[in-house]
Design an enzyme around this catalytic site. Sequence first.
Site, mmCIF file in Angstrom:
data_model
loop_
_atom_site.group_PDB
_atom_site.id
_atom_site.type_symbol
_atom_site.label_atom_id
_atom_site.label_comp_id
_atom_site.label_asym_id
_atom_site.label_seq_id
_atom_site.Cartn_x
_atom_site.Cartn_y
_atom_site.Cartn_z
ATOM 1 N N ILE A 127 0.769 -1.166 -0.096
ATOM 2 C CA ILE A 127 -0.102 -0.113 -0.053
ATOM 3 C C ILE A 127 0.816 1.360 -0.241
ATOM 4 C CG2 ILE A 127 -1.983 -1.031 1.374
ATOM 5 C CD1 ILE A 127 -1.354 0.540 3.554
ATOM 6 N N ASP A 128 2.209 1.278 0.509
ATOM 7 C CA ASP A 128 3.104 2.114 0.552
ATOM 8 C C ASP A 128 3.334 2.936 -0.675
ATOM 9 O OD1 ASP A 128 2.878 1.420 3.210
ATOM 10 O OD2 ASP A 128 4.916 0.713 3.414
HETATM 11 O O1 F6P Z 1 4.088 -1.558 4.550
HETATM 12 C C1 F6P Z 1 2.756 -1.396 4.759
HETATM 13 C C2 F6P Z 1 2.357 -1.016 6.406
HETATM 14 O O2 F6P Z 1 0.882 -0.851 6.395
HETATM 15 C C3 F6P Z 1 3.117 0.116 6.728
HETATM 16 O O3 F6P Z 1 2.366 1.589 6.199
HETATM 17 C C4 F6P Z 1 2.791 0.281 7.982
HETATM 18 O O4 F6P Z 1 4.013 1.033 8.726
HETATM 19 C C5 F6P Z 1 3.280 -1.129 8.541
HETATM 20 O O5 F6P Z 1 2.920 -2.076 7.379
HETATM 21 C C6 F6P Z 1 2.107 -1.639 9.522
HETATM 22 O O6 F6P Z 1 2.795 -3.128 9.720
HETATM 23 P P1 F6P Z 1 2.135 -4.002 10.630
HETATM 24 O O7 F6P Z 1 0.846 -4.540 10.017
HETATM 25 O O8 F6P Z 1 3.020 -5.310 11.027
HETATM 26 O O9 F6P Z 1 1.622 -3.448 11.856
#
Ligand code: F6P
Length: 344
Positions: A127-128
């Site tokens: 999504i980033d």
């Molecule tokens: O890389 C995708 C992402 O949603 C980032 O935007 C966010 O910082 C991270 O993953 C969150 O990760 P998790 O789902 O492990 O908390």
Amino acid sequence: MKRVGILTGGGDAPGLNAVIWAVVRKGTKRGLEIFGLKDGWKGILKGEGEVLTPQDVEDIQRTGGTILGTSRTNPYKEENGPEKVKENFKNLSLDALIAVGGEDTLGVANRLIKEYGLPIVGVPKTIDNDLSATDYTFGFDTAINIVTEALDRLHTTTKSHHRVMVVEIMGRHAGWITLFGGLSGGAHIIIIPEEPFDLNELCEEIKRRKEAGKDYTIIAVSEGAIPKEGQKFVTQEEGTDAFGHIRLGGIARALEKEIKERTGLETRHVILGHLQRGGAPTAFDRVLGIRLGLKAVDMVLNEKFGYMAALRGTEIIEVPLEEAVGRLKTVSSDLWSEIKEVLE
Ligand code: F6P
């Protein structure tokens, strides 16, 4: 018959099931047997998965998440991890592997190809939208639509209360979701990691808006944004994940407190969090996922190992995996200046 594994690793992104749908449908038609590995690299480390038929993937292209499950497992952090992956490639009779993931998952794929000669092709997801070598990753369009809807809703309540609203948006160290979601959702102030912010200037701007008769302000802030003065706003969980990433989050709460104290204005914060990754993909992400999946099957058939399917303009092309994992794609200062000019 060739047997081709597929895994989805890292944070899930809407559009993953569209890739799986396309790989299974096209792969099966072309005489491949598709083997779905469970929970990213963990599946191949443990030898867990099952054969997927077109019936198994019926209609999944419309759905969010991943039917395969995912994890942030890094084989290079497990004892004899890469060797186990190689061994299970053989045990599971895999002739090739399609790895669907972001910089971490594809970084592992790249190393396994180079260091162990494994036949892997990549499909970019996150999504980033921070992967180089592809114009867009699927999941991003869905995320910015969710941010847009959230901001639209926050406008009405924030305006009614004449408040300042700080909205924290995902994206790690890249500001794409905040910039595009913020722009589309009408954020008055946008703060991204690529451009460290000045807290005094930020509060002055909020006060200026108030003095100019604009009695509410919506601020879209990236979870990874950093202040100029070097003050620490990013809250950090204990430790890091298997890829060395800290868990970001908390900047909106910290800003709420600072803004309230410095401007005297009623301020609230919202953390959009995992809502940005959940639910069904947009049409754009479904189609992008499907097209990348179709290309990945071609790449396997043509033995283009070490390459990744990518979107360039309107075409789906093959690029060396190395190009994708070498460096993060962040918001350029040119694009930032162009947008900032019209926001101010
Ligand atoms: O890389 C995708 C992402 O949603 C980032 O935007 C966010 O910082 C991270 O993953 C969150 O990760 P998790 O789902 O492990 O908390």
